[in-house]
Write an enzyme that holds these catalytic residues in place. Structure first.
Site, mmCIF file in Angstrom:
data_model
loop_
_atom_site.group_PDB
_atom_site.id
_atom_site.type_symbol
_atom_site.label_atom_id
_atom_site.label_comp_id
_atom_site.label_asym_id
_atom_site.label_seq_id
_atom_site.Cartn_x
_atom_site.Cartn_y
_atom_site.Cartn_z
ATOM 1 N N SER A 13 -3.745 11.978 -5.897
ATOM 2 C CA SER A 13 -3.282 12.974 -4.455
ATOM 3 C C SER A 13 -4.234 15.010 -4.563
ATOM 4 O O SER A 13 -5.540 14.467 -4.277
ATOM 5 C CB SER A 13 -1.875 13.537 -4.933
ATOM 6 N N HIS A 30 1.363 5.424 -3.791
ATOM 7 C CA HIS A 30 0.474 6.486 -3.919
ATOM 8 C C HIS A 30 0.328 6.337 -5.069
ATOM 9 O O HIS A 30 -1.150 7.051 -6.361
ATOM 10 C CB HIS A 30 1.552 7.709 -3.468
ATOM 11 N N GLU A 31 1.398 6.368 -6.108
ATOM 12 C CA GLU A 31 1.514 6.521 -7.762
ATOM 13 C C GLU A 31 1.166 5.005 -7.759
ATOM 14 O O GLU A 31 1.786 4.341 -8.478
ATOM 15 C CB GLU A 31 2.684 7.091 -8.592
ATOM 16 N N CYS A 83 -3.170 9.686 0.946
ATOM 17 C CA CYS A 83 -4.133 9.461 0.701
ATOM 18 C C CYS A 83 -4.837 8.530 0.318
ATOM 19 O O CYS A 83 -5.584 7.873 -0.698
ATOM 20 C CB CYS A 83 -3.957 10.301 -0.993
ATOM 21 N N ASP A 116 -0.296 2.903 -0.176
ATOM 22 C CA ASP A 116 -0.438 4.518 0.428
ATOM 23 C C ASP A 116 -1.225 4.849 1.576
ATOM 24 O O ASP A 116 -2.454 4.334 2.176
ATOM 25 C CB ASP A 116 -0.892 5.332 -1.245
#
Length: 438
Positions: free
Chosen positions: A159, A412-413, A358, A355
């Site tokens: 991120s 995202h993770e 980003c 995601d």
């Protein structure tokens, strides 16, 4: 619980930590340490270290930083790739067989001060001002645990780590030169690997990709073709000129203005739909993955066992406000990334493909413009399947010491969603190899 306290004359630092708390890492014989390094007057930076489960005496040392700016690295530890995970809604963690300390000695760092369990004075207002404190913490770690000196060292981050990763890496490389020249006292940090997943590296690429992904991702169409064109017009006429003013002058005022312009005209209106910005498959109201670990880290007995001295704050507003005041978000870290790649560091730019904030399209656009000897070949190379034991988990390309990986069905993770593929890519990078399918 025995607390170890040391004062170091060379680094003028105080170290206070507990060992082998039995929290999170339950693998027999695997050491862990958690506590604080003082990195300045009244500046207490939290770290949690886990020894490698295999060959710890030879394994590399890797530092993990979550983004924000101003978010705790306990997110990465408990939700992504640490030694334990909260599975199936459980209140207590259990062993994670895909933990990154399967391969490396891992240190999770809460920075800047004021984030997570770190506490005290915080005078960090940008990536550039954060880097020296990170360097000092690693120096203090070497002084306290000298057996890890001269090991291969890696930085992995996500991120806002698109700023942190290149920024911290470049600072380490410049300090290494100063140490070699005798102008700075310290240990050389043998930086060999940098990994950034779902990173905010070049804001121009990231903002454009918010529009492109919203229109063209394979999971959930967020805007129509007509809306896409309207947003692209706004991007070209408002956002890009503001970013260019920031990059030309470098002033806090111009960079803050660029951040406000691009966020208000592109990011904010686009993010109002019924979707989770970190995983478009999820509804807006149901953050994913679950944040079970927050209750765990609020338990007084857990806090006491790990040697923490402050109330845990996942992403407090104070550090974020300081970064906003300098417009750090708008600054372009592609030129800094160029320096790191050209220094020979093995670099992995990777992303989970669900995601939005980003997203992989922006990360690919940035990877394609990294200025290094393999640039033309990299940019023209197609993405090919990334397999783990024959199963397709994503797509990638790699030239020399730069790799790009798009991980399927991951938010995202990314390591939470695809732990096996993430561990494989992590190990390959820390082995100083371009990623490859197995």
């Amino acid at each position: 619980m025995k607390v170890n306290i040391f004062e170091h004359a060379d680094t003028q630092s105080r170290i206070e930590y507990v060992s082998d708390s039995g929290i999170c890492e339950t693998t027999k014989g695997v050491k862990q340490h958690s506590g604080y390094f003082s990195v300045g007057e009244g500046m207490n930076m939290w770290f949690w270290f886990f020894e490698a489960r295999k060959n710890p005496e030879k394994a590399p040392l890797v530092a993990w930083f979550n983004g924000g700016p101003g978010c705790s690295s306990m997110i990465g530890l408990f939700q992504e790739h640490g030694p334990c995970q909260f599975y199936n809604g459980a209140n207590t963690p259990t062993n994670n067989k895909y933990s990154w300390n399967e391969y490396a000695n891992m240190i999770y760092i809460d920075q800047p001060v004021g984030v997570g369990f770190s506490y005290g004075n915080n005078n960090v207002s940008s990536t550039a001002t954060a880097g020296p404190y990170v360097w000092k913490l690693i120096q203090n770690f070497y002084a306290s645990f000298p057996e890890y000196k001269s090991r291969d060292f890696g930085i992995f981050t996500e991120s806002y780590g698109g700023h942190y990763g290149p920024g911290f890496a470049q600072h380490i490389l410049s300090q290494n030169k100063a140490v070699a020249a005798g102008t700075v006292k310290g240990e050389k940090i043998n930086l060999t690997g940098l990994g950034i997943n779902n990173g905010w590296i070049n804001p121009a690429d990231n903002y454009k990709a918010l529009i492109d992904y919203a229109a063209n991702n394979t999971y959930k169409k967020l805007i129509s073709a007509q809306q896409q064109q309207s947003y692209l017009n706004t991007y070209q006429t408002r956002c890009v000129p503001a970013l260019n003013r920031c990059w030309q002058s470098g002033s806090n005022a111009d960079c803050s203005s660029a951040m406000n312009t691009c966020k208000s005209s592109i990011e904010s209106p686009l993010s109002r739909g019924n979707f989770d910005v970190y995983d478009v498959r999820q509804p807006r109201v149901d953050p994913f993955p679950p944040q079970t670990y927050l209750k765990y880290l609020a338990q007084p007995d857990i806090v006491s066992k790990i040697g923490a001295k402050s109330k845990y704050q996942e992403c407090p507003n104070g550090p974020l406000r300081k970064f906003s005041s300098t417009g750090d978000d708008s600054r372009n870290y592609l030129p800094v990334l160029n320096q790191v790649v050209n220094a020979g560091v093995q670099v992995l730019i990777w992303a989970g493909d669900t995601d939005w904030i980003c997203n992989w399209m922006g990360n690919l656009a940035t990877a394609n413009t990294v200025d290094f000897p393999g640039k033309a070949k990299f940019a023209s190379s197609p993405l090919i399947p990334y397999t783990v034991n024959g199963k397709k988990k994503g797509e990638f390309k790699a030239v020399d010491n730069l790799s790009f990986l798009n991980v399927y069905e991951a938010g995202h993770e990314a390591a939470y969603y695809q732990p096996e593929a993430s561990l494989q890519a992590f190990i390959q990078t820390m082995q100083k190899k371009a990623v490859f399918g197995t």
